[in-house]
Write an enzyme that holds these catalytic residues in place. Structure first.
Site, PDB file in Angstrom:
ATOM      1  N   ILE A  95       0.830  -1.216   0.000  1.00 43.15           N
ATOM      2  CA  ILE A  95       0.000   0.000   0.000  1.00 43.15           C
ATOM      3  C   ILE A  95       0.864   1.265   0.000  1.00 43.15           C
ATOM      4  O   ILE A  95       0.343   2.370   0.004  1.00 43.15           O
ATOM      5  CB  ILE A  95      -1.014   0.034   1.174  1.00 43.15           C
TER       6      ILE A  95
ATOM      7  N   ASN B 109      -7.293  -3.242  23.179  1.00 48.56           N
ATOM      8  CA  ASN B 109      -6.664  -4.557  23.440  1.00 48.56           C
ATOM      9  C   ASN B 109      -7.422  -5.772  22.890  1.00 48.56           C
ATOM     10  O   ASN B 109      -8.045  -6.526  23.640  1.00 48.56           O
ATOM     11  CB  ASN B 109      -6.436  -4.746  24.940  1.00 48.56           C
TER      12      ASN B 109
ATOM     13  N   ARG C  36      -6.632  -3.850  31.725  1.00 44.51           N
ATOM     14  CA  ARG C  36      -6.848  -3.514  30.317  1.00 44.51           C
ATOM     15  C   ARG C  36      -8.258  -3.924  29.911  1.00 44.51           C
ATOM     16  O   ARG C  36      -8.796  -4.909  30.402  1.00 44.51           O
ATOM     17  CB  ARG C  36      -5.866  -4.276  29.421  1.00 44.51           C
TER      18      ARG C  36
ATOM     19  N   ALA D  36      -4.668  -2.873   7.288  1.00 44.92           N
ATOM     20  CA  ALA D  36      -3.220  -2.987   7.071  1.00 44.92           C
ATOM     21  C   ALA D  36      -2.509  -1.895   7.856  1.00 44.92           C
ATOM     22  O   ALA D  36      -2.942  -0.750   7.864  1.00 44.92           O
ATOM     23  CB  ALA D  36      -2.910  -2.854   5.578  1.00 44.92           C
TER      24      ALA D  36
ATOM     25  N   LYS E  96      -1.428   6.250  14.039  1.00 46.13           N
ATOM     26  CA  LYS E  96      -2.814   5.765  13.972  1.00 46.13           C
ATOM     27  C   LYS E  96      -3.771   6.950  14.026  1.00 46.13           C
ATOM     28  O   LYS E  96      -4.795   6.978  13.350  1.00 46.13           O
ATOM     29  CB  LYS E  96      -3.128   4.790  15.114  1.00 46.13           C
TER      30      LYS E  96
ATOM     31  N   TYR F 138       3.790   5.002  17.103  1.00 44.19           N
ATOM     32  CA  TYR F 138       2.693   4.139  16.621  1.00 44.19           C
ATOM     33  C   TYR F 138       1.341   4.823  16.830  1.00 44.19           C
ATOM     34  O   TYR F 138       0.527   4.931  15.905  1.00 44.19           O
ATOM     35  CB  TYR F 138       2.717   2.776  17.344  1.00 44.19           C
TER      36      TYR F 138
HETATM   37  N1  UDP Z   1       1.975  -7.206  30.308  1.00 43.58           N
HETATM   38  C1  UDP Z   1       2.569  -8.018  31.263  1.00 43.58           C
HETATM   39  N2  UDP Z   1       3.623  -8.808  30.866  1.00 43.58           N
HETATM   40  C2  UDP Z   1       4.081  -8.841  29.586  1.00 43.58           C
HETATM   41  C3  UDP Z   1       3.451  -8.039  28.617  1.00 43.58           C
HETATM   42  C4  UDP Z   1       2.406  -7.226  29.011  1.00 43.58           C
HETATM   43  O1  UDP Z   1       2.200  -8.018  32.433  1.00 43.58           O
HETATM   44  O2  UDP Z   1       5.051  -9.580  29.322  1.00 43.58           O
HETATM   45  C5  UDP Z   1       0.847  -6.345  30.711  1.00 43.58           C
HETATM   46  C6  UDP Z   1       1.109  -4.856  30.458  1.00 43.58           C
HETATM   47  O3  UDP Z   1       1.675  -4.242  31.609  1.00 43.58           O
HETATM   48  C7  UDP Z   1      -0.270  -4.309  30.183  1.00 43.58           C
HETATM   49  C8  UDP Z   1      -1.036  -5.501  29.642  1.00 43.58           C
HETATM   50  O4  UDP Z   1      -0.269  -6.661  29.926  1.00 43.58           O
HETATM   51  O5  UDP Z   1      -0.900  -3.904  31.369  1.00 43.58           O
HETATM   52  C9  UDP Z   1      -1.283  -5.418  28.165  1.00 43.58           C
HETATM   53  O6  UDP Z   1      -0.067  -5.223  27.521  1.00 43.58           O
HETATM   54  P1  UDP Z   1       0.016  -5.182  25.940  1.00 43.58           P
HETATM   55  O7  UDP Z   1       1.424  -4.857  25.575  1.00 43.58           O
HETATM   56  O8  UDP Z   1      -0.615  -6.397  25.381  1.00 43.58           O
HETATM   57  O9  UDP Z   1      -0.975  -3.973  25.562  1.00 43.58           O
HETATM   58  P2  UDP Z   1      -0.921  -2.410  25.954  1.00 43.58           P
HETATM   59  O10 UDP Z   1      -0.040  -2.225  27.145  1.00 43.58           O
HETATM   60  O11 UDP Z   1      -0.419  -1.732  24.742  1.00 43.58           O
HETATM   61  O12 UDP Z   1      -2.312  -2.062  26.289  1.00 43.58           O
END
Ligand code: UDP
Length: 339
Positions: free
Chosen positions: A56, A180, A219, A81, A155, A151
């Protein structure tokens, strides 16, 4: 409907294709030639499915995409994408800008030239809200946008362009800000990120779950089939020019996730720039599109465990490899404490 799903080889894209084919729609999947066919292999012999390998972000993208829209008489574009993840976006901001912003613009431009699109659905991200103040939780679509890393910024810029094409060129658009998303086929390769893939690979290999901080952060985990339902409702509705949160509205702590998955834990340092809690205010999408999430967290996690084999060859992250992989995260987003 004749539909185009960009990024259809990916996690959410492949689920959306499955849903669209099951509903009897025709699907053209647009993705990179070098992206794995693993998630779409099962559709390759389906009569309603066509795979088109195209980039793209090339000088020919607008023309190529316009040809696809015209040749397949596309009614709806689902634009999924894009490049995800925090750390690589800090390391390669221009690549993120190219794919997530210019890539989006190329598809919008192709749609404008084509002139017959009934709806353009854009995949936005809850990360554009940054770290909401506690009075901004649950987070409605109205709160100020505060991206914390490239990122999220890209977006949001994509979302702005979508909105401009709606206003100026009267392209019917909807942007969905996803919270999430999890489900079977969530990414198993590449950089560190997304807690479900990380934990499931650790579980298969008998390694402890790497819990960030005390694990009390929460989350708004949203199951992928619910997300696909939001995409379909957005496409079918007469409404345009709107953005909607797509979340469960019921945040879950990481400790609860660990409890449901079952296994030992090891704590790793809290990362900068991450909210302690995310929670979507989903009133708008409920009232406007009649969408509600159907899959409870307990059911969703059970489905993940039933499909755990998918993560068998996924990278197994350890505190050390996570520390290595997230150095730039701490350095660039951590302010003084990160140094
Ligand atoms: N997290 C965790 N261990 C890991 C990866 C992520 O405890 O190895 C927790 C992180 O602190 C967050 C949640 O899981 O609260 C979701 O993390 P992710 O990176 O999936 O999404 P985001 O933080 O971008 O919402």
């Amino acid at each position: 409907m004749q539909t185009l799903v960009t990024g259809g080889k990916g996690f959410i894209g492949s689920h959306l294709i499955e849903r669209l084919l099951n509903d009897g729609h025709e699907v053209v999947c647009l993705d990179l030639e070098e992206a794995s066919n693993r998630n779409i292999e099962c559709f390759l012999h389906n009569e309603g499915f066509v795979l088109v390998n195209r980039n793209i972000v090339s000088p020919f993208s607008v023309r190529n995409i316009k040809d696809i829209l015209r040749d397949y008489e596309i009614d709806i574009v689902f634009h999924l994408a894009g490049l995800a993840d925090i750390v690589p976006s800090i390391q390669n901001p221009t690549e993120y800008f190219a794919t997530n912003v210019i890539g989006t613009l190329n598809i919008l431009e192709a749609a404008r030239e084509y002139g017959k699109l009934q709806k353009f659905i854009y995949t936005s991200s809850s990360s554009i809200y940054g770290i909401p103040e506690f009075f901004e939780i649950p987070t409605s679509e109205e709160i100020p946008i505060k991206p914390q890393y490239p990122y999220a910024e890209t977006k949001y810029q994509g979302e702005r362009w979508v909105s401009h094409y709606g206003q100026i060129y009267k392209l019917p658009t909807i942007s969905l800000r996803l919270f999430n998303v999890y489900g079977p086929r969530s990414r198993t390769t590449g950089t560190y990120g997304a807690v479900f893939g990380t934990f499931l690979a650790q579980k298969i290999n008998g390694k402890p779950f790497t819990v960030v901080g005390d694990g009390r952060q929460s989350r708004d985990f949203t199951f992928v089939t619910d997300v696909c339902d939001a995409f379909v409702r957005a496409a079918e509705s007469k409404i345009s020019g709107e953005v909607f949160n797509v979340g469960s509205g019921k945040p879950q702590t990481i400790l609860r996730l660990v409890e449901l998955l079952g296994g030992d834990i090891i704590h790793i340092p809290k990362r900068p720039g991450e909210p302690d809690k995310t929670c979507a205010d989903i009133l708008k999408i409920k009232n406007t599109l009649g969408w509600t999430p159907k899959v409870s967290f307990e059911e969703g996690v059970k489905i993940m465990l039933d499909n755990i084999d998918y993560w068998r060859n996924a990278p197994v992250w350890t505190p050390n490899s996570i520390w290595e992989a997230t150095k730039d995260w701490f350095e660039f987003l951590g302010g003084k404490e990160g140094k």
